[in-house]
Structures are given as structure tokens and as C-alpha cells.
Design an enzyme around this catalytic site. Structure first.
Site, PDB file in Angstrom:
ATOM      1  N   GLU A  65       7.747  14.640   8.085  1.00 15.54           N
ATOM      2  CA  GLU A  65       6.843  13.562   7.649  1.00 15.54           C
ATOM      3  C   GLU A  65       5.725  13.384   8.678  1.00 15.54           C
ATOM      4  OE1 GLU A  65       8.322   9.378   7.845  1.00 15.54           O
ATOM      5  OE2 GLU A  65       7.907   9.382   5.689  1.00 15.54           O
ATOM      6  N   ASP A  75       0.825  -1.207   0.000  1.00 16.04           N
ATOM      7  CA  ASP A  75       0.000   0.000   0.000  1.00 16.04           C
ATOM      8  C   ASP A  75       0.867   1.269   0.000  1.00 16.04           C
ATOM      9  OD1 ASP A  75       0.961   0.190   2.627  1.00 16.04           O
ATOM     10  OD2 ASP A  75      -0.899  -0.483   3.550  1.00 16.04           O
ATOM     11  N   GLU A  77       3.725   1.084   2.218  1.00 14.12           N
ATOM     12  CA  GLU A  77       4.680   0.036   1.891  1.00 14.12           C
ATOM     13  C   GLU A  77       4.521  -1.153   2.835  1.00 14.12           C
ATOM     14  OE1 GLU A  77       7.536   2.808  -0.374  1.00 14.12           O
ATOM     15  OE2 GLU A  77       8.008   3.143   1.710  1.00 14.12           O
TER      16      GLU A  77
END
Ligand code: BGC
Length: 380
Positions: free
Chosen positions: A332, A173, A176
Site C-alpha cells: 500500500e 474521502d 476514509e
């Protein structure tokens, strides 16, 4: 939070969009590749089709001549990678047509070195979403700025053939993970790409027809096998959500934000994964303790904007802005609210501190700021 959670001015929001844009352009490799994060140990030296497509869409949406050129150079990079693998793609397509599809290890990689190679580091490589996303982003860019798709047409045709042959396969996905499943957001990215290619004029009538038919079949699969309690699901056969499904609503526009499924998906993700506007990837996430991702908060903002809820969208932009470091870098993820604090240190020990700056975070901030008209600063 790395900045005080005080109310940011319109100028500060516009300035963060502006510095985000400058940062992305300054870090783009001469090849056209966008590094996922310039210094983060596990990402250094690689560009992802997924991240890169959203980054290109972000700078394209910002709309200056440099932004247009930058996005085009990323699509040049994608195109060169694909055309260099024309024989490989034809082999994949042929094997699927013969009923003996190639194994996952022989499918296209998800990330490449800046000079267009697979690289030598092991990765969770078989992911289909980025191939749909680059198609979508390239066509959006061409339509937005009247850029010719001609240089990328051979690569577009190869990508369409690849996706048509393989869309129903399980693969890793967005995060990962979970390679045994067919993921809702992966299907949405592929459908967006095929639809875009079909309307782009890059395909002949017959090819367009097939691309549209495949996109319709994918959508049908999503809304039958990929829905529970009225909302899209993380993969076919679960009732859980994943925040990557927001992209299927906006910016990909595969599911209308105001449709019953669109509204139910946004509501389920908000209920399960959003804490004070900070959005987690999925329940059970342990990566760096499972923090909140500014790029996903921006995607939630785009979904709210598409549904006409401007105030909710602005709140998402403001939340994302407050995750910026004092150097105006967007990470992130942030650790304000962790799903599993016990796992954070393990990842710090393995890969170092959280990837910062993450270009995809900056790009989603730009994209939402543009959507909300928050890019006009008196200093610009
Ligand atoms: C994320 C991917 C992303 C990659 C590069 C990974 O940790 O799970 O979605 O493409 O980082 O940013």
C-alpha cells in the site's frame, strides 16, 4: 526500497504487470469480490467499491479472456449488492426528494464482505466515490470489450438515482477521513460515473439527460468552489491538494489533462506531494508515518501520459516497480520518505505491517503499464 534502485529492464516491468494480473485473479473470491489485501488485519474479508472498481479496470485493460471475465464477475458482485438493496436505495432517494435526507449511518456502506454483507466491524462507511467509480469502470469495460451492460442495468439505474440524490452531501474521502467536507476527488468520481452511465445506453433518454445534467452541475461545483490557485482542491473551500485528485484527470478523464486546471493540478500535486516520483496522499498524512503510495505514483504517471509526457509517465512506472518486494508483491505504501516518522510504529502496533500485497497497487501498475505499452515481455 525493498529492491535495489537499479534500472529495471522492459522485461522486468512487463513481468511485474503479468504477475500482478495473475495475483489479482488468483485472489478474486468466487463471489467476484476483490479482497483489498488478503491478509492485512483491518481489510481482511472485505472488498471496497473504490478499490474494486480500479482493480476491475486494471484487469479489464490487460485484455485477456480471463481479465475480461474477472472484471465482469466483479461487476456482477457490485450489481448483486445494489439490487439486494433496491428498497433501501429507493428510501434514500425518496427521503432526499422530500427534503429530509437520511442520516449518514443509513447511507450505503463503502465496503462489503465477499458474500455481500456490510459486516460487523465498525468502519468509516459513508463514502460516495466508489458508487461513481464502479459505474465508470463497468461502462469502460463494456465499451472496451463490447460486453453487454444488460445484466447490470438495474444496478446501474439504482446507482444513478442514489448519486443524483446525494452527490452534494459531505462524506468521508478516499482515505476514509474528513467526513465534514465535500471532496474534489469524490465529486470527480461521481461525475465520471454519471457521465459514463448517461452515454452507456443503460438509461432511457430522460434518465440520461438527468444524469448528464447532474454531472455538469458537479463539474461546475468542482471548478468554481473546488479550485484554488488554478488547481483542484482536496475539498471545497481549502487551497490544499490531495493526490486522489489525480484520478479525476486520469484514468477518469473528468478534467482534461492538458486543460489549465488539469495541468495546474498535476503541477501542484507534484510540487507538494511527490518526492523523487513517490507520491504522498496529502500533507499532514500520519497513517503508517505518511509514506509514499505506489498506486498514486501510477496515477501521476497516467496523468503525465494523458498530457503527452511519456518520459515522466515511464519514470512513475519505474518508481512503482521498485516498491515491489522480492516476492513481487506491491505494498500500500513504502517508508522511503515519511511525512511523520514518529507515527509509524503506532500503526504497526495497531494493525500490523503495511498492507502487502494491496490489489489496488497492482491494478494501477497494470493500468499504467498497459497505457505505456509496457506489458509485452518476451517471456509472455
Ligand atoms: C485506504 C482506502 C482503501 C482501503 C482499502 C484504506 O487504508 O485509505 O482508500 O480503500 O484502505 O484498500
Amino acid at each position: 526500497m525493498t529492491q535495489a534502485a537499479t534500472e529495471l529492464s522492459e522485461n522486468q516491468l512487463a513481468q511485474l504487470a503479468s504477475t500482478s494480473f495473475t495475483l489479482i485473479l488468483s485472489l478474486q473470491d468466487p463471489s467476484g469480490a476483490f479482497p483489498a489485501s488478503p491478509t492485512f488485519s483491518a481489510y481482511r474479508g472485505y472488498s471496497w467499491f473504490r478499490d474494486g472498481a480500479f482493480i476491475a479496470d486494471g484487469v479489464s485493460s490487460y485484455g485477456t479472456a480471463e481479465g475480461i471475465e474477472s472484471a465482469s464477475r466483479f461487476f456482477d458482485w457490485c450489481s448483486a449488492i445494489l439490487t439486494a438493496r433496491a428498497d433501501h436505495i429507493e428510501r434514500i432517494v425518496g427521503a432526499a426528494a422530500n427534503g429530509s435526507p437520511l442520516p449518514d449511518e443509513e447511507m450505503l456502506a463503502t465496503r462489503f464482505t465477499f458474500d455481500g454483507h456490510e459486516g460487523t466491524d465498525d468502519w468509516w462507511d459513508f463514502q460516495l466515490d466508489g458508487y461513481g467509480t464502479w459505474l465508470w469502470a463497468a461502462v469502460e469495460h463494456a465499451e472496451r470489450h463490447q460486453v453487454s451492460l444488460e445484466p447490470w442495468t438495474p444496478a446501474i439505474r439504482l446507482t444513478v438515482a442514489y448519486l443524483q440524490s446525494s452527490w452534494s452531501r459531505p462524506c468521508f474521502d478516499w482515505w476514509e477521513e474528513n467526513s465534514a467536507f465535500v471532496h474534489g476527488s469524490t465529486l470527480g468520481c461521481i461525475a465520471a460515473g454519471l457521465r459514463a452511465a448517461a452515454r452507456s445506453g443503460a438509461l432511457n433518454d430522460d434518465e440520461s439527460h438527468h444524469a448528464n445534467t447532474a454531472a455538469e452541475n458537479i463539474l461546475e461545483t468542482m471548478i468554481t468552489a473546488g479550485v484554488a490557485d488554478g488547481h483542484l482542491t482536496k475539498w471545497l473551500g481549502t487551497d490544499a491538494v490531495d493526490a486522489s485528485l489525480l484520478a479525476v484527470i486520469a484514468p477518469l478523464s473528468v478534467i482534461n489533462a492538458t486543460s489549465l486546471i488539469g495541468l495546474a493540478t498535476t503541477a501542484a500535486i507534484t510540487a507538494d506531494l511527490s518526492v523523487d516520483n513517490g507520491v504522498h496522499r496529502f500533507l499532514g498524512d500520519t497513517f503508517y508515518g505518511g509514506g509514499q503510495w505506489p498506486l498514486l505514483s501510477c496515477m501521476l504517471g497516467l496523468a503525465h501520459a494523458a498530457a503527452g509526457d511519456r518520459d515522466a509517465a515511464v519514470a512513475q512506472l519505474r518508481w512503482a516497480a521498485r516498491t515491489a518486494t522480492t516476492a513481487a508483491d506491491l505494498p500500500e505504501q513504502v517508508a522511503d520518505h515519511l511525512l511523520d516518522p514518529s507515527m509509524r510504529q503506532e500503526w504497526v502496533d495497531r494493525w500490523g505491517t503495511v498492507a502487502t500485497p494491496l490489489l489496488w497497487s497492482h491494478a494501477m501498475f497494470i493500468r499504467l503499464a498497459v497505457e505505456l505499452g509496457s506489458t509485452e515481455s518476451s517471456d509472455r
